[in-house]
Structures are given as structure tokens and as C-alpha cells.
Design an enzyme around this catalytic site. Structure first.
Site, mmCIF file in Angstrom:
data_model
loop_
_atom_site.group_PDB
_atom_site.id
_atom_site.type_symbol
_atom_site.label_atom_id
_atom_site.label_comp_id
_atom_site.label_asym_id
_atom_site.label_seq_id
_atom_site.Cartn_x
_atom_site.Cartn_y
_atom_site.Cartn_z
ATOM 1 N N GLU A 1 4.454 -37.164 48.498
ATOM 2 C CA GLU A 1 4.510 -35.744 48.914
ATOM 3 C C GLU A 1 5.753 -35.445 49.758
ATOM 4 O O GLU A 1 6.463 -36.354 50.199
ATOM 5 C CB GLU A 1 3.247 -35.369 49.697
ATOM 6 N N ASP B 1 -12.104 -23.626 58.702
ATOM 7 C CA ASP B 1 -10.736 -24.003 58.334
ATOM 8 C C ASP B 1 -10.794 -25.340 57.600
ATOM 9 O O ASP B 1 -10.655 -26.405 58.191
ATOM 10 C CB ASP B 1 -9.845 -24.080 59.576
ATOM 11 N N LYS C 1 -6.459 -37.755 60.095
ATOM 12 C CA LYS C 1 -6.231 -37.891 61.535
ATOM 13 C C LYS C 1 -7.418 -37.354 62.300
ATOM 14 O O LYS C 1 -8.045 -36.383 61.885
ATOM 15 C CB LYS C 1 -5.003 -37.081 61.946
ATOM 16 N N LYS D 1 5.719 -24.458 53.234
ATOM 17 C CA LYS D 1 4.705 -25.498 53.053
ATOM 18 C C LYS D 1 3.840 -25.086 51.868
ATOM 19 O O LYS D 1 3.187 -24.038 51.901
ATOM 20 C CB LYS D 1 3.883 -25.605 54.344
HETATM 21 N N1 PSU Z 1 -1.862 -34.992 58.031
HETATM 22 C C1 PSU Z 1 -0.936 -35.818 58.578
HETATM 23 N N2 PSU Z 1 0.379 -35.609 58.299
HETATM 24 C C2 PSU Z 1 0.799 -34.611 57.471
HETATM 25 C C3 PSU Z 1 -0.203 -33.761 56.892
HETATM 26 C C4 PSU Z 1 -1.493 -33.993 57.206
HETATM 27 O O1 PSU Z 1 -1.307 -36.722 59.304
HETATM 28 O O2 PSU Z 1 2.017 -34.464 57.259
HETATM 29 C C5 PSU Z 1 0.220 -32.679 55.936
HETATM 30 C C6 PSU Z 1 -0.136 -33.105 54.497
HETATM 31 O O3 PSU Z 1 0.897 -32.645 53.622
HETATM 32 C C7 PSU Z 1 -1.418 -32.367 54.218
HETATM 33 C C8 PSU Z 1 -1.211 -31.079 55.012
HETATM 34 O O4 PSU Z 1 -1.644 -32.115 52.857
HETATM 35 O O5 PSU Z 1 -0.548 -31.506 56.198
HETATM 36 C C9 PSU Z 1 -2.532 -30.403 55.312
HETATM 37 O O6 PSU Z 1 -2.275 -29.126 55.842
HETATM 38 P P1 PSU Z 1 -3.505 -28.085 56.029
HETATM 39 O O7 PSU Z 1 -4.375 -28.695 57.092
HETATM 40 O O8 PSU Z 1 -2.845 -26.802 56.462
HETATM 41 O O9 PSU Z 1 -4.199 -28.002 54.702
HETATM 42 MN MN MN Z 2 -6.039 -25.009 57.308
#
Ligand code: PSU
Ligand code: MN
Length: 303
Positions: A25, A138, A159, A88
Site C-alpha cells: 500500500e 467510525d 494498532k 488518502k
Molecule cells: N494503521 C497504521 N498505519 C497506517 C494505517 C493504519 O498503523 O498507515 C493506514 C492504512 O493505510 C489503513 C488506513 O488502511 O490508515 C486506515 O484509515 P481509516 O482508519 O481512516 O480507515
Molecule cells: Mn474512519
């Protein structure tokens, strides 16, 4: 959409010949790690995929072109752009980035969509998005994508900036098999265990590939999660992270940060508050997951 993909000659040749390919990614490059660690890590992940016997395919949107297999120069450029210049791209953002000719970094969800269109079955990253703490509505689009797109995502869980028990529940609801490679529990990114059970423990990449192959034979239209704990030497105790995580998530709420900005904000704040100690673990697990994903892709090509 397939005809709008720009696949590098090396990746296209490998896919045509049925050789193993691993998708990577780009949101971790633009929104996950600071420069120059982001570029170094992306290149180290590509090298680890090659060392494992597969071809790396880093995925991003470059000036509106969905690109599978970034060049070194592409990674350098994307990784050097100022924060906020790169969109993003999760599922809903892809058409916008393409129509506008934007640069876009694909999240886990965005990368899964493109990997599946390109015919790549295995994808390596660090952590997936999940359900946010204190905001159970969320739910990352990553979890829904895992429920609807047949790609195996190799990662170190999620995480603990997230609500891991709720994240675990949503994976179950979405029908996503959670495989633990050498672990009985879902890893928690910096820490080796969240305490939450995986669906099955396997001991080798080949055993994981065997389950992925079974899903394919069954015509499963969903993804799989292959979880790999952070290497022992780099693991951090969960308690150590907890203070920083609580502070960062409280600050996000207090300053009214929401939507797609939450994860990058909390990631950056936690890294600041832990003085970069967490970054060593982050990079170690990313490179390790890339190598393991290559081994899975190699075994899958023999199934
Ligand atoms: N978690 C991490 N590092 C990251 C991401 C998540 O520890 O870089 C990034 C990944 O690309 C994941 C995105 O798909 O954040 C998730 O964002 P959201 O919570 O807005 O869906
Ligand atoms: Mn989100």
C-alpha cells in the site's frame, strides 16, 4: 475499471506467467511515516518481497492513473510531497482521484480493490484500520473491504489506538477468517498480542497459503487476514503505549478531528509522544510482513 489500471511491465509479466506477486500500500508512505523513513521503509519492503522470492507491486494513484508497481522514482516523489498534497484513497476516494487527476495514496481498502482488479492475491502491510475508540460508528472501510474483496492481507493486526475487541467483532460479522501465523491471538501491532483469539493458528506460510487456496476453490468473495506478530526483539509492552494512545485519541476528540483525518493524526501524535521509539517496531514489522507475504505468495503459486 481494469482497463484503467497501469501495471508495470515487471508486474504484468509476473502475473501473466503465474509467478508470485505481493501488493504493497501507499498510505503508509504518505500518511503513516515521516520522510525519509517512509521512502526507506517502502524500499525495504520491496527488497524483502524480492528476497522472499516474489515481485513487489506498490500501488498508488499517480496524477489520476491507478498504478500497480511504482518505480523507485515514483516512491521517492510520493514520499517527498508535503502532507496534505496526496489524497488518502479508500474505496470512496478512488473515483474522485481518477477523475481529478490527483495523486492518491491507497489505504488497505483502496489497495485491496486495485490488487483484486490486477489479479494479485496477497498484500502486505503493517496494521489495518478498525473501529475507533470512543467512536464505535467510525468503522474503517478496511474492515468492510475485507468482507467483500478476495485478497489475503498480511499484517500485524491493528494498532491499539483502535478498539480492538470491537474491531475483532466486526471481522467476525464480515466473515473474515483471521489466521495467526505462529500465534493464538490477534497481534496488536507494537505488541505481540491483543489477547483476542484468532480463528486458526498456523505454523508456516505454506499452511496459510493452503487456507487461502481453499477460500479460492470455494469461490469465496471475501478477504482473509493473516496476522504476524512484530518480531520479538522489537516488540513494545502494551502499557508503555497506552498513555500516549489515550492522550492522542483525547486530543483528536477535543480538537474536533474526524473522518479520514483521525487515523493519520493519532498515528503521528503517538509517534511524537513516544519519541520515535515506536517507529523502530513499526518498520521492523512492516519489513517482516513483506517477507512473510512473499513466502505465502510463493506457496500459493504452487497450490
Ligand atoms: N494503521 C497504521 N498505519 C497506517 C494505517 C493504519 O498503523 O498507515 C493506514 C492504512 O493505510 C489503513 C488506513 O488502511 O490508515 C486506515 O484509515 P481509516 O482508519 O481512516 O480507515
Ligand atoms: Mn474512519
Amino acid at each position: 475499471m481494469r482497463e484503467h489500471l497501469h501495471v508495470s511491465p515487471e508486474v504484468a509479466a509476473a502475473l501473466r506467467a503465474g509467478r508470485p506477486v505481493v501488493a504493497l500500500e501507499s498510505t503508509l508512505i504518505t500518511h503513516g511515516l515521516p520522510h525519509p523513513a517512509n521512502v526507506e521503509t517502502a524500499l525495504a519492503m520491496e527488497a524483502a518481497v524480492r528476497a522472499g522470492g516474489a515481485v513487489p507491486a506498490t500501488i498508488a494513484v499517480l496524477a489520476g492513473r491507478i498504478t500497480v508497481g511504482l518505480t523507485r522514482a515514483d516512491i521517492d516523489r510520493l514520499g517527498s510531497l508535503p502532507a496534505g498534497r496526496v489524497r488518502k484513497c479508500s474505496r470512496r476516494d478512488l473515483p474522485i482521484a481518477v477523475a481529478r487527476g490527483d495523486d492518491g495514496a491507497t489505504t488497505v481498502a483502496g489497495t485491496m480493490i486495485v490488487a483484486q482488479l490486477a489479479g494479485i492475491q496477497v498484500f502486505a502491510t503493517g496494521g489495518i484500520g478498525g473501529v475507533h475508540r470512543g467512536a464505535p460508528f467510525d468503522v474503517s472501510a478496511d474492515l468492510l473491504e475485507l468482507g467483500r474483496t478476495p485478497v489475503a492481507v498480511v499484517c500485524s493486526g491493528a494498532k491499539s489506538i483502535l478498539d480492538l475487541p470491537l474491531t475483532h467483532e466486526v471481522l467476525e460479522t464480515q466473515g473474515v477468517p483471521v489466521i495467526g501465523l505462529g500465534t493464538d491471538t490477534l497481534p496488536a501491532f507494537y505488541s505481540q498480542s491483543s489477547g483476542l483469539p484468532v480463528d486458526v493458528r498456523v505454523e508456516s506460510p505454506a499452511e496459510a497459503a493452503h487456507i487461502i487456496a481453499a477460500a479460492r476453490r470455494l469461490g469465496a468473495q471475501h478477504g482473509l487476514l493473516v496476522t504476524v506478530p512484530v518480531p520479538d526483539a522489537e516488540a513494545l509492552p502494551a502499557e508503555k503505549m497506552e498513555d500516549a494512545i489515550r492522550r492522542a485519541t483525547d486530543e483528536a476528540t477535543a480538537t474536533n478531528i474526524h473522518g479520514k483525518a483521525v487515523t493519520p493524526f493519532v498515528l503521528a501524535r503517538v509517534a511524537e509522544l513516544t519519541c520515535g521509539e515506536s517507529r523502530r517496531a513499526n518498520i521492523a514489522l512492516l519489513v517482516n510482513n513483506a517477507r512473510v507475504a512473499a513466502e505465502i505468495a510463493v506457496a500459493l503459486a504452487k497450490e
